[in-house]
Write an enzyme that holds these catalytic residues in place. Structure first.
Site, PDB file in Angstrom:
ATOM      1  N   HIS A 213      91.837  15.478   0.507  1.00  0.00           N
ATOM      2  CA  HIS A 213      92.266  14.120   0.915  1.00  0.00           C
ATOM      3  C   HIS A 213      93.028  13.498  -0.251  1.00  0.00           C
ATOM      4  O   HIS A 213      92.439  13.082  -1.240  1.00  0.00           O
ATOM      5  CB  HIS A 213      91.025  13.275   1.256  1.00  0.00           C
ATOM      6  CG  HIS A 213      91.334  11.887   1.723  1.00  0.00           C
ATOM      7  ND1 HIS A 213      90.706  11.316   2.819  1.00  0.00           N
ATOM      8  CD2 HIS A 213      92.166  10.931   1.248  1.00  0.00           C
ATOM      9  CE1 HIS A 213      91.158  10.082   2.983  1.00  0.00           C
ATOM     10  NE2 HIS A 213      92.036   9.818   2.039  1.00  0.00           N
TER      11      HIS A 213
ATOM     12  N   HIS B  27      96.607  10.959  -1.457  1.00  0.00           N
ATOM     13  CA  HIS B  27      97.775  10.125  -1.149  1.00  0.00           C
ATOM     14  C   HIS B  27      98.850  10.430  -2.179  1.00  0.00           C
ATOM     15  O   HIS B  27      98.685  10.129  -3.359  1.00  0.00           O
ATOM     16  CB  HIS B  27      97.391   8.638  -1.190  1.00  0.00           C
ATOM     17  CG  HIS B  27      96.332   8.307  -0.183  1.00  0.00           C
ATOM     18  ND1 HIS B  27      96.633   7.937   1.110  1.00  0.00           N
ATOM     19  CD2 HIS B  27      94.976   8.340  -0.252  1.00  0.00           C
ATOM     20  CE1 HIS B  27      95.510   7.749   1.786  1.00  0.00           C
ATOM     21  NE2 HIS B  27      94.492   7.985   0.980  1.00  0.00           N
TER      22      HIS B  27
ATOM     23  N   LYS C 111      95.041  12.422  11.153  1.00  0.00           N
ATOM     24  CA  LYS C 111      94.207  11.424  10.490  1.00  0.00           C
ATOM     25  C   LYS C 111      94.160  10.140  11.293  1.00  0.00           C
ATOM     26  O   LYS C 111      95.200   9.540  11.579  1.00  0.00           O
ATOM     27  CB  LYS C 111      94.781  11.145   9.090  1.00  0.00           C
ATOM     28  CG  LYS C 111      94.125  10.009   8.330  1.00  0.00           C
ATOM     29  CD  LYS C 111      92.743  10.382   7.838  1.00  0.00           C
ATOM     30  CE  LYS C 111      92.008   9.194   7.230  1.00  0.00           C
ATOM     31  NZ  LYS C 111      92.503   8.819   5.917  1.00  0.00           N
TER      32      LYS C 111
ATOM     33  N   HIS D 105      85.938  10.477   2.944  1.00  0.00           N
ATOM     34  CA  HIS D 105      85.421   9.694   1.812  1.00  0.00           C
ATOM     35  C   HIS D 105      84.156   8.930   2.159  1.00  0.00           C
ATOM     36  O   HIS D 105      84.130   7.693   2.114  1.00  0.00           O
ATOM     37  CB  HIS D 105      86.500   8.758   1.234  1.00  0.00           C
ATOM     38  CG  HIS D 105      87.365   8.049   2.248  1.00  0.00           C
ATOM     39  ND1 HIS D 105      86.847   7.327   3.290  1.00  0.00           N
ATOM     40  CD2 HIS D 105      88.709   7.964   2.369  1.00  0.00           C
ATOM     41  CE1 HIS D 105      87.842   6.832   4.008  1.00  0.00           C
ATOM     42  NE2 HIS D 105      88.975   7.210   3.467  1.00  0.00           N
TER      43      HIS D 105
HETATM   44  C1  NCD Z   1      94.036   4.416   0.386  1.00  0.00           C
HETATM   45  C2  NCD Z   1      95.498   4.145   0.053  1.00  0.00           C
HETATM   46  O1  NCD Z   1      95.744   3.393  -0.905  1.00  0.00           O
HETATM   47  O2  NCD Z   1      96.363   4.692   0.712  1.00  0.00           O
HETATM   48  N1  NCD Z   1      93.221   3.410  -0.234  1.00  0.00           N
HETATM   49  C3  NCD Z   1      91.910   3.497  -0.513  1.00  0.00           C
HETATM   50  O3  NCD Z   1      91.334   2.496  -0.956  1.00  0.00           O
HETATM   51  N2  NCD Z   1      91.222   4.606  -0.336  1.00  0.00           N
HETATM   52  C4  NCD Z   1      93.856   4.483   1.863  1.00  0.00           C
HETATM   53  C5  NCD Z   1      92.517   5.028   2.296  1.00  0.00           C
HETATM   54  O4  NCD Z   1      92.270   6.224   2.246  1.00  0.00           O
HETATM   55  O5  NCD Z   1      91.659   4.218   2.683  1.00  0.00           O
HETATM   56 ZN    ZN Z   2      92.609   7.956   1.610  1.00  0.00          ZN
END
Ligand code: NCD
Ligand code: ZN
Length: 345
Positions: free
Chosen positions: A13, A15, A105, A178
């Site tokens: 996972h 970003h 997702k 998460h």
């Molecule tokens: C994530 C993001 O910034 O894209 N932020 C986070 O707090 N985890 C998005 C997510 O997975 O919730």
């Molecule tokens: Zn995330």
């Protein structure tokens, strides 16, 4: 000096963002992981095959740059596992993308960063066709599991949605992303088709670390860190190599000004410290031998993936976490960690 080798680490996972941020952060992951599940919450979100393929290419280009101080040798052995943003998709579309994605997702609308346009109410009948087709095509569903209730209860309140999904679609692989609570940990053994990812920060911190003293914006993420007993329940399954639990960093970079501001963006940036922190944590609990399952083997079985070879050798020597990577402040900036990456083969 004590060393520990990890084979084919996977981050289930992440970003990566886009543009300059993508160029900056993707090489930090491709350097020491064999693959990562790339979240689709761009603006606009990734919902078409065209957008998905173009984004994958941009990731490959970013990785090809190799980053500034990184070992060029390892950049090839990295697979971005792509995901689409959940909407109700028809069968023709799902068949056409099945080979290009590892999962879809699902975000509840507005639950977190860039989740507008997500699912508004969980009406199973409205989602049935898509979810049934996904189970037939063996496309897992990754879920950001939070209700829109009181912030500390959002994940616990979402458990009823997980139960409904797990019961209605018994052949659909559902990944609770998460997880942060004992409620979610307990759910794992209740349904055979439920799995989970856990981040680094949720194994280490509680709400106290975020807001118990001076407010710590770089530890603020969604779902927010919970109570000590929740953290301990997560730690127990990770350290003991529970087969349904995988590492997913949820590394979520935001520029410093977006974190250190009166409206702090949610997301903790952990990509460059995750392996070192996990080694230290598992070693502290005398469970280093179980880290391989958490960091790769469980994910390989759950997702049926066979990552490219990569060997990461860590050693017990100090690693001072940089204050910043570009304009992103990582978790534990400036702190000294006990383990460092010695070599990547
Ligand atoms: C994530 C993001 O910034 O894209 N932020 C986070 O707090 N985890 C998005 C997510 O997975 O919730
Ligand atoms: Zn995330």
């Amino acid at each position: 000096m004590k060393t520990h080798t990890l084979l084919m680490p996977l981050d289930m996972h992440i970003h990566f963002r886009d543009g300059v941020m993508l160029q900056r952060v993707a090489p930090l992951t491709s350097y020491c992981f064999s693959g990562a599940v790339v979240m689709p919450n761009l603006v606009p979100p990734v919902t078409t095959l065209e957008a998905l393929k173009a984004y994958k290419q941009r990731i490959k280009n970013a990785i090809g740059d190799g980053g500034e101080d990184l070992d060029e040798m390892s950049v090839d052995a990295f697979e971005p596992f792509m995901t689409l943003f959940y909407k109700n998709y028809d069968r023709d579309f799902l068949e056409s993308v099945a080979d290009e994605i590892i999962a879809i997702k699902l975000y509840p609308d507005g639950a977190t960063t860039n989740s507008d346009g997500g699912v508004k109410n969980f009406d199973i009948e409205v989602m049935r066709e898509t979810l049934e087709t996904m189970s037939e095509l063996d496309i897992p569903l990754c879920v950001h599991g939070e209700s829109n209730g009181f912030v500390m209860d959002r994940e616990a309140e979402f458990m009823s949605v997980y139960e409904t999904l797990a019961q209605n679609f018994p052949d659909l692989k559902i990944i609770m992303e998460h997880i942060t609570t004992k409620d979610a940990v307990d759910m794992l053994d209740k349904y055979p088709n439920l799995y989970a990812t856990i981040t680094v920060q949720h194994l280490l911190i509680t709400l106290d670390d975020v807001a118990g003293g001076m407010l710590a914006p770089h530890l603020f993420c969604k779902p927010i860190a919970k109570r000590p007993e929740d953290r301990d329940a997560l730690l127990k399954v990770a350290l003991n190599a529970h087969p349904k639990v995988m590492f997913g960093s949820d590394s979520a970079p935001h520029p410093q000004h977006a974190k250190e501001s009166c409206g702090c963006a949610a997301g903790v940036f952990t990509a460059p410290i995750a392996l070192q922190v996990l080694c230290e944590l598992f070693d502290k609990h005398d469970k280093l031998d179980n880290l391989q399952s958490f960091i790769s083997d469980n994910a390989q079985s759950i997702y049926s993936v066979c990552p490219e070879f990569k060997e990461v050798i860590l050693e017990e020597s100090d690693f001072v976490v940089p204050a910043k990577y570009g304009d992103v402040v990582p978790m534990y900036a400036g702190k000294t960690l006990k383990w460092s990456i010695e070599e990547v083969l």
